[in-house]
Design a protein around this motif. Structure first.
Motif, PDB file in Angstrom:
ATOM      1  N   ILE A   1      33.933  63.344  47.504  1.00 39.02           N
ATOM      2  CA  ILE A   1      34.079  63.861  48.865  1.00 39.02           C
ATOM      3  C   ILE A   1      34.291  62.664  49.786  1.00 39.02           C
ATOM      4  CG2 ILE A   1      32.972  65.125  50.730  1.00 39.02           C
ATOM      5  CD1 ILE A   1      31.327  66.617  48.633  1.00 39.02           C
ATOM      6  N   ILE A   2      35.466  62.573  50.379  1.00 40.93           N
ATOM      7  CA  ILE A   2      35.797  61.452  51.270  1.00 40.93           C
ATOM      8  C   ILE A   2      35.924  62.005  52.685  1.00 40.93           C
ATOM      9  CG2 ILE A   2      37.395  59.573  51.753  1.00 40.93           C
ATOM     10  CD1 ILE A   2      38.185  59.548  48.856  1.00 40.93           C
ATOM     11  N   ASP A   3      34.970  61.650  53.532  1.00 39.04           N
ATOM     12  CA  ASP A   3      34.945  62.126  54.916  1.00 39.04           C
ATOM     13  C   ASP A   3      35.757  61.204  55.808  1.00 39.04           C
ATOM     14  OD1 ASP A   3      34.334  63.829  56.934  1.00 39.04           O
ATOM     15  OD2 ASP A   3      32.261  63.160  57.192  1.00 39.04           O
ATOM     16  N   GLU A   4      36.355  61.760  56.853  1.00 40.11           N
ATOM     17  CA  GLU A   4      37.219  61.015  57.782  1.00 40.11           C
ATOM     18  C   GLU A   4      38.254  60.200  57.004  1.00 40.11           C
ATOM     19  OE1 GLU A   4      37.227  61.711  60.811  1.00 40.11           O
ATOM     20  OE2 GLU A   4      35.349  62.820  60.881  1.00 40.11           O
ATOM     21  N   VAL A   5      38.957  60.884  56.116  1.00 41.07           N
ATOM     22  CA  VAL A   5      39.884  60.209  55.205  1.00 41.07           C
ATOM     23  C   VAL A   5      41.022  59.519  55.953  1.00 41.07           C
ATOM     24  CG1 VAL A   5      41.341  62.234  54.849  1.00 41.07           C
ATOM     25  CG2 VAL A   5      41.149  60.531  53.040  1.00 41.07           C
ATOM     26  N   HIS A   6      41.327  59.959  57.174  1.00 40.45           N
ATOM     27  CA  HIS A   6      42.422  59.338  57.924  1.00 40.45           C
ATOM     28  C   HIS A   6      42.138  57.882  58.277  1.00 40.45           C
ATOM     29  CE1 HIS A   6      39.672  60.676  61.132  1.00 40.45           C
ATOM     30  NE2 HIS A   6      40.153  59.667  61.818  1.00 40.45           N
ATOM     31  N   MET A   7      40.870  57.439  58.113  1.00 45.65           N
ATOM     32  CA  MET A   7      40.512  56.060  58.442  1.00 45.65           C
ATOM     33  C   MET A   7      40.863  55.079  57.331  1.00 45.65           C
ATOM     34  SD  MET A   7      39.131  56.210  61.472  1.00 45.65           S
ATOM     35  CE  MET A   7      38.102  54.761  61.685  1.00 45.65           C
TER      36      MET A   7
ATOM     37  N   GLU B   1      29.802  61.106  47.806  1.00 48.94           N
ATOM     38  CA  GLU B   1      30.319  61.210  49.167  1.00 48.94           C
ATOM     39  C   GLU B   1      30.572  59.819  49.719  1.00 48.94           C
ATOM     40  OE1 GLU B   1      28.203  63.765  51.808  1.00 48.94           O
ATOM     41  OE2 GLU B   1      27.575  65.144  50.213  1.00 48.94           O
ATOM     42  N   MET B   2      31.753  59.637  50.307  1.00 45.96           N
ATOM     43  CA  MET B   2      32.118  58.335  50.866  1.00 45.96           C
ATOM     44  C   MET B   2      32.626  58.524  52.292  1.00 45.96           C
ATOM     45  SD  MET B   2      34.846  55.495  49.480  1.00 45.96           S
ATOM     46  CE  MET B   2      36.272  56.008  50.421  1.00 45.96           C
ATOM     47  N   ASP B   3      32.123  57.688  53.181  1.00 43.54           N
ATOM     48  CA  ASP B   3      32.577  57.724  54.572  1.00 43.54           C
ATOM     49  C   ASP B   3      33.727  56.740  54.704  1.00 43.54           C
ATOM     50  OD1 ASP B   3      32.908  57.901  57.263  1.00 43.54           O
ATOM     51  OD2 ASP B   3      31.180  56.656  57.770  1.00 43.54           O
ATOM     52  N   ALA B   4      34.929  57.265  54.886  1.00 44.30           N
ATOM     53  CA  ALA B   4      36.108  56.396  54.947  1.00 44.30           C
ATOM     54  C   ALA B   4      36.122  55.541  56.205  1.00 44.30           C
ATOM     55  CB  ALA B   4      37.382  57.236  54.881  1.00 44.30           C
ATOM     56  N   ALA B   5      35.323  55.895  57.204  1.00 41.28           N
ATOM     57  CA  ALA B   5      35.278  55.076  58.421  1.00 41.28           C
ATOM     58  C   ALA B   5      34.662  53.716  58.145  1.00 41.28           C
ATOM     59  CB  ALA B   5      34.489  55.804  59.511  1.00 41.28           C
TER      60      ALA B   5
ATOM     61  N   THR C   1      31.415  72.598  53.923  1.00 35.34           N
ATOM     62  CA  THR C   1      32.322  73.318  53.037  1.00 35.34           C
ATOM     63  C   THR C   1      32.608  72.501  51.784  1.00 35.34           C
ATOM     64  OG1 THR C   1      33.346  74.410  54.949  1.00 35.34           O
ATOM     65  CG2 THR C   1      34.590  74.423  52.891  1.00 35.34           C
ATOM     66  N   ALA C   2      32.770  71.179  51.950  1.00 33.02           N
ATOM     67  CA  ALA C   2      33.017  70.320  50.784  1.00 33.02           C
ATOM     68  C   ALA C   2      31.843  70.373  49.813  1.00 33.02           C
ATOM     69  CB  ALA C   2      33.264  68.887  51.255  1.00 33.02           C
ATOM     70  N   ARG C   3      30.620  70.346  50.320  1.00 31.49           N
ATOM     71  CA  ARG C   3      29.454  70.419  49.434  1.00 31.49           C
ATOM     72  C   ARG C   3      29.357  71.781  48.753  1.00 31.49           C
ATOM     73  NH1 ARG C   3      24.535  67.409  52.811  1.00 31.49           N
ATOM     74  NH2 ARG C   3      25.438  65.302  52.752  1.00 31.49           N
ATOM     75  N   ILE C   4      29.679  72.847  49.490  1.00 34.30           N
ATOM     76  CA  ILE C   4      29.638  74.180  48.871  1.00 34.30           C
ATOM     77  C   ILE C   4      30.689  74.272  47.766  1.00 34.30           C
ATOM     78  CG2 ILE C   4      29.953  76.637  49.296  1.00 34.30           C
ATOM     79  CD1 ILE C   4      28.914  76.201  52.128  1.00 34.30           C
ATOM     80  N   LEU C   5      31.868  73.671  47.998  1.00 31.14           N
ATOM     81  CA  LEU C   5      32.894  73.640  46.958  1.00 31.14           C
ATOM     82  C   LEU C   5      32.392  72.883  45.729  1.00 31.14           C
ATOM     83  CD1 LEU C   5      36.299  73.050  48.794  1.00 31.14           C
ATOM     84  CD2 LEU C   5      35.783  74.856  47.160  1.00 31.14           C
ATOM     85  N   ALA C   6      31.770  71.721  45.972  1.00 34.45           N
ATOM     86  CA  ALA C   6      31.229  70.951  44.848  1.00 34.45           C
ATOM     87  C   ALA C   6      30.158  71.748  44.121  1.00 34.45           C
ATOM     88  CB  ALA C   6      30.656  69.633  45.373  1.00 34.45           C
ATOM     89  N   ARG C   7      29.345  72.482  44.867  1.00 31.35           N
ATOM     90  CA  ARG C   7      28.327  73.326  44.237  1.00 31.35           C
ATOM     91  C   ARG C   7      28.977  74.409  43.379  1.00 31.35           C
ATOM     92  NH1 ARG C   7      24.170  77.549  47.334  1.00 31.35           N
ATOM     93  NH2 ARG C   7      23.085  78.232  45.432  1.00 31.35           N
ATOM     94  N   GLY C   8      30.038  75.041  43.911  1.00 31.57           N
ATOM     95  CA  GLY C   8      30.714  76.085  43.144  1.00 31.57           C
ATOM     96  C   GLY C   8      31.379  75.551  41.891  1.00 31.57           C
TER      97      GLY C   8
END
Length: 585
Positions: free
Chosen positions: A133-139, A101-105, A58-65
């Motif tokens: 796009i920051i994935d697993e941002v809670h980390m 895209e960044m993996d917060a883990a 969904t994040a990538r589709i948002l970035a595409r839009g």
């Protein structure tokens, strides 16, 4: 000869590239489409949901839009893609220079966030927006979150943030308040089965309907998990996916055999139930999975009994549905509820046990034993029938009821004072009389003619501290209009008479005198209550039905007693009103 292209797993091959491809997220898609059409595009989104539900997609589709640009012309942000745009493929493949895209883990520190803040000041190289796009941002660490706050609140106009997390509760509220949040739902089993069936048709392999149901159940609403399991099942079954293939691969039990096991347990047939469980284990079924399936079927039967037509049935086979509805018509809710509690506890035990199969055996034993126990209603009825049989201690004549009717139930399990000796009984007035009495009371204040009336008035006015002191330390001697004579027990506060006098004057609107007498006075209300408790407990212990219950259930004891309503009525007729403390019950 060129090498054959590498195989792409189903979860990547059928990854959605537009909002129309997303399944099960209609509410979110509708909101985003309306926002883009109206030009109300926020600067930050927070996507949350279980694993494999489509947060990163969904994040990538948002970035595409946000960066959609047709091959001819400038275009504008949109979520409806009529054709593949200039930046679309690079964004969906995660390699566009302006969509980072960044993996917060693995990038949890303040230095990683500082890099984002520094780069955000510069304009995008080719796209319309820079999207982070920051994935697993809670980390992210606490310092990293704090460092991000200012930029997140007032980012440059060319910057958008999209966060994804499976642990929304671990994200600080200061971050959540700066984002527009979307909760991605688990995909419904029926929708997931239809999606898997469509993909199987496109790939050209055969999948049994029961196998699809099993895959959907195992995926628990996660699209990625469902596709990964289906991919593995195709390889396991050499192109054909049957129910047996999924059974063997995941260690699941045959659902029809689960119903067989459930029926054996509900009949209390321990030997047959243990044999069935052992047979399923030998066929590769995991003991914890068997108990979980039993709990799921128990839930289905219970819901079918209490609310027919509302039970989840998309992942239930026709056999389970028919047999489940039949069981719902014969099993009591108390039996199903007891089985559910045993299974819930048993699943936890099996998960922690060194030998899960032995733990599962003991859970089955408990279920069978509980199935043979009567419900409380059945136990009381059986004991009552024994009492009514000749020689079984039938009720004496004149105790009410006719020959075969059951005696009134024993005192219930909650203790309430039944009387205090000093209270008055008042007949139920007519509506006109009650209205007149209320009007008179408003003008003249309450009439307090006994110590019980005083305590009742204090309780009605929620003066709990004064009421507690009056019940524990005060022995009433005499109560007259405007005058109270009391004796005080040891432990009473020295200013209790003054407090009582002030309270009475305030309640009634007239002056009251409180005198401390040297007389012994009557019992305190607490002593009256304790004496009544002892009387009710003695009556309960002497009750033949209660004695039978204690005999049938060794170790059981009477914890508390509540008088029967008819007893209270008799007390009223005899001139003994209930204790004022019961007004709050």
């Amino acid at each position: 000869m060129s090498a054959a292209p590498g195989y792409q797993v189903l979860a990547r091959k059928y990854r959605p590239s537009g909002f129309d491809d997303l399944i099960g997220q209609e509410a979110m898609v509708r909101t985003l489409k309306n926002a883009f059409r109206a030009g109300r595009i926020p600067h930050a989104w927070m996507l949350t949901g279980v694993r494999g539900i489509g947060k990163t997609t969904t994040a990538r589709i948002l970035a595409r839009g946000l960066n959609y640009q047709p091959k001819e012309g400038e275009g504008a942000p949109t979520v409806e893609f009529s054709e593949e745009g200039v930046h679309c493929r690079a964004i969906m493949e995660g390699r566009h220079p302006d969509v980072m895209e960044m993996d917060a883990a693995s990038h949890t520190g303040i230095d990683d966030i500082r890099d984002i803040i520094d780069s955000a000041r510069y304009a995008p190289t080719s796209a319309r927006y820079k999207v982070y796009i920051i994935d697993e941002v809670h980390m992210l660490s606490k310092a990293a979150f704090n460092g991000l706050l200012k930029t997140l609140e007032e980012p440059p106009p060319h910057v958008k943030f999209i966060f994804a997390t499976t642990e929304i509760r671990k994200v600080p509220v200061t971050v959540l308040s700066r984002c527009q949040r979307f909760d991605l739902k688990r995909v419904d089993a029926a929708e997931l089965i239809a999606h898997l069936n469509s993909i199987a048709g496109k790939e050209g392999f055969e999948v049994e309907a029961e196998a699809l149901r099993m895959v959907a159940r195992a995926a628990e609403g996660s699209v990625r998990d469902a596709l990964s399991i289906l991919d593995q099942a195709v390889a396991h079954g050499a192109g054909r996916v049957g129910a047996d293939t999924v059974h063997d691969m995941l260690g699941l039990a045959d659902r029809a055999r689960i119903v067989d096991l459930f029926e054996e347990v509900m009949k209390g047939d321990t030997a047959s139930a243990l044999a069935e469980l052992r047979l399923q284990h030998e066929r590769g079924a995991d003991p914890v999975t068997v108990l979980t399936d039993l709990a799921e079927f128990c839930h289905y039967v219970t819901v079918s009994k209490l609310a027919p037509g509302t039970a989840p049935s998309s992942a239930i086979s026709e056999t389970e549905r028919v047999r489940g509805e039949a069981l719902a018509g014969t099993l009591a809710v108390s039996v199903l509820s007891r089985a559910w509690q045993i299974l819930l506890k048993g699943i936890q035990e099996a998960q922690l046990a060194a030998h899960p199969e032995q733990a599962a055996d003991m859970v089955i034993v408990r279920l069978c034993h509980a199935a043979n126990l009567p419900t409380p209603e059945e136990a009381l009825k059986a004991l009552a029938d024994e009492q009514d049989r000749p020689g079984g201690g039938a009720r004496p004549a004149g105790s009410g009821g006719s020959g075969g009717s059951a005696p009134p139930p024993p005192p219930q399990a909650r203790l309430v004072q039944s009387g205090n000796g000093g209270a008055r009984t008042r007949p139920e007035p007519s509506p006109q009389t009650a209205a007149a009495a209320r009007a008179a009371e408003v003008q003249a204040g309450p009439r307090l003619q006994s110590f019980a009336d005083i305590v009742a008035e204090g309780r009605a006015r929620r003066d709990i501290r004064l009421v507690n002191a009056l019940e524990r330390f005060v022995r009433p001697v005499k109560v007259e209009d405007g005058r109270v004579e009391i004796a005080l027990d040891e432990g009473a506060l020295a200013d209790l008479p003054q407090r009582l006098s002030a309270a009475l004057s305030q309640w009634t609107g007239q002056r009251w005198v409180v005198i401390v007498s040297q007389a012994s006075g009557a019992q305190t209300l607490r002593e009256v209550k304790q004496a009544e408790d002892a009387r009710l407990m003695a009556e309960a212990e002497a009750d033949p039905i209660v004695q039978k219950v204690l005999e049938r259930f060794p170790g059981a004891e009477i914890v508390a007693v509540r008088s029967r309503p008819e007893d209270d009525d008799n007390d009223d007729e005899a001139g003994e009103a209930p204790d004022p403390s019961r007004e709050d019950e």
